[in-house]
Design an enzyme around this catalytic site. Structure first.
Site, PDB file in Angstrom:
ATOM      1  N   ASP A 170       2.958  -7.455   9.909  1.00 27.42           N
ATOM      2  CA  ASP A 170       2.576  -8.828   9.560  1.00 27.42           C
ATOM      3  C   ASP A 170       2.112  -8.892   8.107  1.00 27.42           C
ATOM      4  O   ASP A 170       1.576  -7.913   7.571  1.00 27.42           O
ATOM      5  CB  ASP A 170       1.448  -9.286  10.506  1.00 27.42           C
ATOM      6  CG  ASP A 170       1.256 -10.800  10.487  1.00 27.42           C
ATOM      7  OD1 ASP A 170       2.097 -11.506   9.893  1.00 27.42           O
ATOM      8  OD2 ASP A 170       0.251 -11.270  11.051  1.00 27.42           O
ATOM      9  N   ARG A 214      -1.603  -3.336  13.879  1.00 28.28           N
ATOM     10  CA  ARG A 214      -1.218  -4.646  13.324  1.00 28.28           C
ATOM     11  C   ARG A 214      -1.721  -4.730  11.895  1.00 28.28           C
ATOM     12  O   ARG A 214      -2.902  -4.465  11.630  1.00 28.28           O
ATOM     13  CB  ARG A 214      -1.773  -5.814  14.131  1.00 28.28           C
ATOM     14  CG  ARG A 214      -1.277  -7.147  13.554  1.00 28.28           C
ATOM     15  CD  ARG A 214      -1.581  -8.343  14.408  1.00 28.28           C
ATOM     16  NE  ARG A 214      -0.860  -9.506  13.871  1.00 28.28           N
ATOM     17  CZ  ARG A 214      -0.411 -10.523  14.590  1.00 28.28           C
ATOM     18  NH1 ARG A 214      -0.592 -10.544  15.883  1.00 28.28           N
ATOM     19  NH2 ARG A 214       0.225 -11.537  14.014  1.00 28.28           N
ATOM     20  N   GLY A 263       4.873 -12.728   4.261  1.00 27.94           N
ATOM     21  CA  GLY A 263       4.826 -14.024   3.569  1.00 27.94           C
ATOM     22  C   GLY A 263       3.634 -14.113   2.632  1.00 27.94           C
ATOM     23  O   GLY A 263       3.770 -14.535   1.471  1.00 27.94           O
ATOM     24  N   HIS A 280       9.912 -10.163   2.884  1.00 29.14           N
ATOM     25  CA  HIS A 280      10.663  -9.471   3.940  1.00 29.14           C
ATOM     26  C   HIS A 280      11.468  -8.308   3.350  1.00 29.14           C
ATOM     27  O   HIS A 280      11.581  -7.258   3.970  1.00 29.14           O
ATOM     28  CB  HIS A 280      11.586 -10.457   4.673  1.00 29.14           C
ATOM     29  CG  HIS A 280      10.825 -11.564   5.360  1.00 29.14           C
ATOM     30  ND1 HIS A 280       9.707 -11.322   6.112  1.00 29.14           N
ATOM     31  CD2 HIS A 280      11.023 -12.915   5.395  1.00 29.14           C
ATOM     32  CE1 HIS A 280       9.242 -12.476   6.592  1.00 29.14           C
ATOM     33  NE2 HIS A 280      10.014 -13.447   6.150  1.00 29.14           N
ATOM     34  N   LEU A 326      13.093  11.200  16.318  1.00 28.98           N
ATOM     35  CA  LEU A 326      12.377   9.944  16.579  1.00 28.98           C
ATOM     36  C   LEU A 326      13.306   8.889  17.208  1.00 28.98           C
ATOM     37  O   LEU A 326      14.451   8.762  16.789  1.00 28.98           O
ATOM     38  CB  LEU A 326      11.842   9.407  15.240  1.00 28.98           C
ATOM     39  CG  LEU A 326      11.204   8.017  15.254  1.00 28.98           C
ATOM     40  CD1 LEU A 326       9.824   8.065  15.899  1.00 28.98           C
ATOM     41  CD2 LEU A 326      11.091   7.466  13.828  1.00 28.98           C
ATOM     42  N   GLU A 355      -4.512   2.248  22.212  1.00 26.25           N
ATOM     43  CA  GLU A 355      -5.584   2.084  21.219  1.00 26.25           C
ATOM     44  C   GLU A 355      -5.091   1.082  20.178  1.00 26.25           C
ATOM     45  O   GLU A 355      -3.922   1.131  19.771  1.00 26.25           O
ATOM     46  CB  GLU A 355      -5.880   3.428  20.533  1.00 26.25           C
ATOM     47  CG  GLU A 355      -6.491   4.462  21.447  1.00 26.25           C
ATOM     48  CD  GLU A 355      -7.885   4.068  21.923  1.00 26.25           C
ATOM     49  OE1 GLU A 355      -8.630   3.468  21.135  1.00 26.25           O
ATOM     50  OE2 GLU A 355      -8.214   4.375  23.089  1.00 26.25           O
TER      51      GLU A 355
HETATM   52  C1  FPP Z   1       5.860 -10.893   9.552  1.00 29.01           C
HETATM   53  O1  FPP Z   1       5.387 -11.373   8.332  1.00 29.01           O
HETATM   54  C2  FPP Z   1       7.221 -10.347   9.399  1.00 29.01           C
HETATM   55  C3  FPP Z   1       8.336 -10.826  10.022  1.00 29.01           C
HETATM   56  C4  FPP Z   1       8.330 -11.976  10.931  1.00 29.01           C
HETATM   57  C5  FPP Z   1       9.669 -10.244   9.774  1.00 29.01           C
HETATM   58  C6  FPP Z   1       9.688  -8.747   9.683  1.00 29.01           C
HETATM   59  C7  FPP Z   1      10.922  -8.302   9.033  1.00 29.01           C
HETATM   60  C8  FPP Z   1      11.014  -7.236   8.212  1.00 29.01           C
HETATM   61  C9  FPP Z   1       9.914  -6.314   7.924  1.00 29.01           C
HETATM   62  C10 FPP Z   1      12.268  -6.931   7.523  1.00 29.01           C
HETATM   63  C11 FPP Z   1      13.447  -6.486   8.331  1.00 29.01           C
HETATM   64  C12 FPP Z   1      13.162  -5.515   9.374  1.00 29.01           C
HETATM   65  C13 FPP Z   1      13.811  -4.377   9.604  1.00 29.01           C
HETATM   66  C14 FPP Z   1      13.500  -3.639  10.846  1.00 29.01           C
HETATM   67  C15 FPP Z   1      14.779  -3.778   8.680  1.00 29.01           C
HETATM   68  P1  FPP Z   1       5.165 -12.933   8.165  1.00 29.01           P
HETATM   69  O2  FPP Z   1       6.406 -13.507   7.573  1.00 29.01           O
HETATM   70  O3  FPP Z   1       4.759 -13.545   9.460  1.00 29.01           O
HETATM   71  O4  FPP Z   1       3.986 -12.956   7.131  1.00 29.01           O
HETATM   72  P2  FPP Z   1       2.849 -14.065   6.978  1.00 29.01           P
HETATM   73  O5  FPP Z   1       2.054 -14.066   8.257  1.00 29.01           O
HETATM   74  O6  FPP Z   1       2.046 -13.571   5.809  1.00 29.01           O
HETATM   75  O7  FPP Z   1       3.532 -15.376   6.706  1.00 29.01           O
END
Ligand code: FPP
Length: 266
Positions: free
Chosen positions: A34, A202, A37, A51, A145, A221
């Protein structure tokens, strides 16, 4: 080490792979990635850049997990709820997924990483489904893995789908209601055959589960860090493992029971 307001401690020294005990490596680490953004916003960048850098963090963490012998690493890459984001962001994540899977397959092979996916995979774009399936097939014989991508994933829907499957098996007489036990449910989940997560991480400072592996994390955990996902690296991962290794997992028992009967410990 400094004490935080909530009584927890922040480590200021580097944790290296050598400082991690080989005897209590979590078999399964699950991560809610997380903060992509917010990371991008703080840098004046578009969310899609968050991303993109987040995908590079995935690479670092897969390597780190493999290095210390974690068996399963499950990454919450796209939730069922994420479909409601602006279409341009959804498209950017899908394109990134295809790009990363294709680009990283040779490295997965080099490191004997097996790829799996959980979630409503048939909702992904045809391109994403195709790349995913190709790499799942290519890496299926790998024995290092297991990297599990949670895509279009909702734990409530996973449980609902398990309930439907079990009900249907009962209705055709495969087994009776009295035969249903925990293992029946586990077998009907997307995660069938995988150990439950020992550690759930997280990032980004949020402290909630967001519909992720609700059944499977019964005794996991939890480790929360303020680090935004794109900044999460090998060092951050090792720090989480180190903290995990310094917890006492009691599984409902008392501390004394654990010391007098080592059969109860992991
Ligand atoms: C959460 O951050 C992230 C996501 C919803 C997308 C995760 C995707 C990637 C890490 C890239 C592609 C993945 C792989 C496995 C190659 P958010 O956008 O919710 O962040 P915010 O809460 O700060 O807005």
């Amino acid at each position: 080490m400094a004490e935080n307001e909530d009584g927890t401690f922040t480590l200021f020294f580097m944790i290296t792979a050598e400082q991690i005990s080989k005897n209590s490596i979590p078999a399964h680490v699950a991560i809610i990635m997380d903060g992509n953004g917010r990371w991008a916003k703080a840098k004046g960048l578009d969310r899609s850049e968050g991303h993109r850098f987040g995908a590079e963090a995935v690479k670092k963490v897969v390597r780190a997990a493999g290095k210390i012998g974690v068996k399963y690493l499950t990454l919450y890459a796209f939730s069922s709820e994420n479909w409601n984001r602006p279409q341009a962001e959804v498209d950017a994540i899908m394109d990134l997924l295809v790009y990363m899977i294709q680009r990283e397959t040779p490295e997965l092979m080099e490191n004997s990483v097996r790829l799996l996916a959980i979630g409503e995979i048939d909702r992904l774009t045809p391109d994403a489904q195709k790349s995913l399936q190709e790499t799942i097939d290519t890496t299926s014989g790998n024995t290092g893995l297991t990297l599990v991508l949670a895509l279009s994933y909702s734990s409530k829907r996973e449980i609902l789908s398990a309930v439907r499957k079990i009900s249907s098996d009962v209705s055709i007489g495969k087994f009776s209601v009295d035969d249903i036990d925990e293992s029946t449910i586990e077998t009907a989940l997307f995660t069938s055959g995988m150990p439950d997560p020992d550690l759930l991480i997280r990032t980004s400072g949020e402290q909630r589960i967001s519909n992720f592996l609700l059944w499977q994390i019964a005794y996991s955990e939890f480790y929360f860090t303020k680090t935004y996902w794109p900044d999460f690296d090998e060092q951050s991962f090792f720090e989480a493992i180190y903290q995990y290794q310094n917890r006492e997992r009691r599984f409902g028992l008392t501390g004394d029971q654990l010391t007098t009967n080592s059969n109860f410990t992991e």
